[in-house]
Design an enzyme around this catalytic site. Sequence first.
Site, PDB file in Angstrom:
ATOM      1  NE  ARG A 209      -3.765  -2.137  -0.105  1.00 52.47           N
ATOM      2  CZ  ARG A 209      -3.425  -3.155  -0.920  1.00 52.47           C
ATOM      3  NH1 ARG A 209      -2.360  -3.088  -1.704  1.00 52.47           N
ATOM      4  NH2 ARG A 209      -4.171  -4.238  -0.978  1.00 52.47           N
ATOM      5  CB  SER A 259      -8.846  -1.563   4.654  1.00 53.14           C
ATOM      6  OG  SER A 259      -9.642  -2.609   4.165  1.00 53.14           O
ATOM      7  CD  GLU A 336      -5.025  -0.150   3.184  1.00 53.30           C
ATOM      8  OE1 GLU A 336      -4.929  -1.237   3.799  1.00 53.30           O
ATOM      9  OE2 GLU A 336      -5.665  -0.029   2.133  1.00 53.30           O
TER      10      GLU A 336
HETATM   11  C1  LIG Z   1     -15.264   1.979  -0.160  1.00 54.00           C
HETATM   12  C2  LIG Z   1     -13.766   1.959  -0.347  1.00 54.00           C
HETATM   13  C3  LIG Z   1     -13.142   0.785  -0.730  1.00 54.00           C
HETATM   14  C4  LIG Z   1     -11.750   0.750  -0.893  1.00 54.00           C
HETATM   15  N1  LIG Z   1     -11.153  -0.415  -1.283  1.00 54.00           N
HETATM   16  C5  LIG Z   1      -9.812  -0.457  -1.456  1.00 54.00           C
HETATM   17  C6  LIG Z   1      -9.157  -1.662  -1.881  1.00 54.00           C
HETATM   18  O1  LIG Z   1      -9.778  -2.697  -2.107  1.00 54.00           O
HETATM   19  N2  LIG Z   1      -7.829  -1.635  -2.049  1.00 54.00           N
HETATM   20  C7  LIG Z   1      -7.081  -0.504  -1.811  1.00 54.00           C
HETATM   21  O2  LIG Z   1      -5.850  -0.539  -1.998  1.00 54.00           O
HETATM   22  N3  LIG Z   1      -7.664   0.647  -1.410  1.00 54.00           N
HETATM   23  C8  LIG Z   1      -8.999   0.703  -1.229  1.00 54.00           C
HETATM   24  N4  LIG Z   1      -9.604   1.860  -0.817  1.00 54.00           N
HETATM   25  C9  LIG Z   1      -8.773   3.053  -0.545  1.00 54.00           C
HETATM   26  C10 LIG Z   1      -8.615   4.003  -1.759  1.00 54.00           C
HETATM   27  O3  LIG Z   1      -9.584   3.732  -2.722  1.00 54.00           O
HETATM   28  C11 LIG Z   1      -7.225   3.870  -2.399  1.00 54.00           C
HETATM   29  O4  LIG Z   1      -6.204   4.095  -1.453  1.00 54.00           O
HETATM   30  C12 LIG Z   1      -7.004   4.841  -3.558  1.00 54.00           C
HETATM   31  O5  LIG Z   1      -5.718   4.608  -4.050  1.00 54.00           O
HETATM   32  C13 LIG Z   1      -7.121   6.304  -3.145  1.00 54.00           C
HETATM   33  O6  LIG Z   1      -6.997   7.126  -4.307  1.00 54.00           O
HETATM   34  P1  LIG Z   1      -7.309   8.696  -4.173  1.00 54.00           P
HETATM   35  O7  LIG Z   1      -7.144   9.324  -5.509  1.00 54.00           O
HETATM   36  O8  LIG Z   1      -8.614   8.887  -3.531  1.00 54.00           O
HETATM   37  O9  LIG Z   1      -6.119   9.153  -3.220  1.00 54.00           O
HETATM   38  P2  LIG Z   1      -6.137  10.251  -2.019  1.00 54.00           P
HETATM   39  O10 LIG Z   1      -6.845   9.675  -0.829  1.00 54.00           O
HETATM   40  O11 LIG Z   1      -6.642  11.544  -2.548  1.00 54.00           O
HETATM   41  O12 LIG Z   1      -4.591  10.354  -1.750  1.00 54.00           O
HETATM   42  C14 LIG Z   1      -3.888   9.251  -1.224  1.00 54.00           C
HETATM   43  C15 LIG Z   1      -2.383   9.625  -1.169  1.00 54.00           C
HETATM   44  O13 LIG Z   1      -1.885   9.754  -2.505  1.00 54.00           O
HETATM   45  C16 LIG Z   1      -1.255  11.023  -2.691  1.00 54.00           C
HETATM   46  N5  LIG Z   1      -1.510  11.416  -4.072  1.00 54.00           N
HETATM   47  C17 LIG Z   1      -2.707  11.485  -4.711  1.00 54.00           C
HETATM   48  N6  LIG Z   1      -2.519  11.824  -5.997  1.00 54.00           N
HETATM   49  C18 LIG Z   1      -1.176  11.979  -6.182  1.00 54.00           C
HETATM   50  C19 LIG Z   1      -0.339  12.316  -7.298  1.00 54.00           C
HETATM   51  N7  LIG Z   1      -0.853  12.546  -8.520  1.00 54.00           N
HETATM   52  N8  LIG Z   1       1.004  12.375  -7.120  1.00 54.00           N
HETATM   53  C20 LIG Z   1       1.552  12.131  -5.901  1.00 54.00           C
HETATM   54  N9  LIG Z   1       0.822  11.804  -4.809  1.00 54.00           N
HETATM   55  C21 LIG Z   1      -0.525  11.724  -4.945  1.00 54.00           C
HETATM   56  C22 LIG Z   1      -1.917  11.944  -1.659  1.00 54.00           C
HETATM   57  O14 LIG Z   1      -1.047  13.006  -1.325  1.00 54.00           O
HETATM   58  C23 LIG Z   1      -2.113  10.974  -0.498  1.00 54.00           C
HETATM   59  O15 LIG Z   1      -0.913  10.849   0.223  1.00 54.00           O
HETATM   60  C24 LIG Z   1     -10.979   1.927  -0.660  1.00 54.00           C
HETATM   61  C25 LIG Z   1     -11.625   3.117  -0.279  1.00 54.00           C
HETATM   62  C26 LIG Z   1     -13.007   3.132  -0.126  1.00 54.00           C
HETATM   63  C27 LIG Z   1     -13.679   4.429   0.262  1.00 54.00           C
END
Ligand SMILES: Cc1cc2nc3c(=O)[nH]c(=O)nc-3n(C[C@H](O)[C@H](O)[C@H](O)COP(=O)(O)OP(=O)(O)OC[C@H]3O[C@@H](n4cnc5c(N)ncnc54)[C@H](O)[C@@H]3O)c2cc1C
Length: 344
Positions: A209, A259, A336
Amino acid sequence: MLNENLTEGPLSPMQRAILEKWQSKIKRSVPQALKDVLQTRFAGEVLFDEPMSRHTYVRIGGPAEVFLIPQSREALMMAVRVALDHNIPYCFHGAGANTLVKDGGIRGLVISTYKSLTDCHIVEQNDDHIDIRAEAGLIFSQLIQVAKEQGAADLAPFVGIPGSVGGLVKMNAGTKTREIKDVLRSLTLFNREGEEIILSREKLDFEYRSLKIPRSSYILDATFRLQELVSPDEVAALMKQYQEKRVNTQPLDCLSLGSVFKNPVPRHKKEILPGAGRLIEEAGLKNIRVGGARVSPKHANFIINEGNATAKDYLSLIGLIRDRIKQNTGIVLETEIEIVGEDR
Ligand SMILES: Cc1cc2nc3c(=O)[nH]c(=O)nc-3n(C[C@H](O)[C@H](O)[C@H](O)COP(=O)(O)OP(=O)(O)OC[C@H]3O[C@@H](n4cnc5c(N)ncnc54)[C@H](O)[C@@H]3O)c2cc1C
């Protein structure tokens, strides 16, 4: 420029790291004059005191002092330059599906290309594989659709993971079946010197992760190599299976961040440890609540916002779970989710 103000020569990486740590403690706010410049000259959206609850899946979070949505790569680079040149803290944000923002909000600039830099196209295609390049702001589910239309099944295990391409790559998101590291071929990073650097998969340092990149680097785009070539109908059937599994096991109708805790890592090969969800369930913590935050009755590793939860409620519940699991098993659960911002 940073080093011109503070030293006579260029900084070594270690000096720079110390300086950045020190600067981040100063927590300078954005001067009004700079806000005015951003409002008139920035190529993109500029929002002041923007509630981060509007930009997180769990609908929690105090205000971002300045929230910037650049319309182009040049605007993104300008945002980072402005922060560096004026010694203002900044951070990156995707769709907010993995981020808990504290109630006091975020000082400085929050920069997000979510839904703004969304180009997606095929860069290579033959009988063996298809390479698709997608910009960081694309919603990942749209990339999955593009792969499906091409009859590539590789991204089907990611169905239902919300977020942006940049966010999924940064988090090395995935499931037991597949993680981003398994499908990524290369990415383009924008670094603090203003350069675009293409890095191939072999040069990237992925962990469970997480993708390790310098804090100040932005993932501009990522290229995915897809090799499970079947028919679009077969991919659609597979996607349906993955989605059904999610619907049956996760509280998808509630506000959450997925999670909350990482699964504990075994200390040696023979050790078999239960997942974080199982540990929480076995400790009898399903359903407990602090304020408006509650451990989901459907999946114990999900903390849901019942409508009026604050970050303080959420964090108190995290602390309570962590203490109880440590007491019961000696295992220290790591989060996480990303936790950012300041207390109120
Ligand atoms: C209902 C639900 C189910 C989920 N299931 C899973 C699953 O099965 N597996 C899993 O791994 N995760 C899961 N997640 C968590 C989430 O979907 C992932 O972690 C996803 O990668 C988050 O993407 P985001 O764009 O929303 O990132 P954000 O939450 O906006 O950012 C996460 C991190 O990435 C950094 N970041 C974002 N964009 C960039 C960029 N372009 N360059 C550099 N850094 C950046 C941010 O600074 C931050 O540190 C789930 C979440 C929910 C709500």
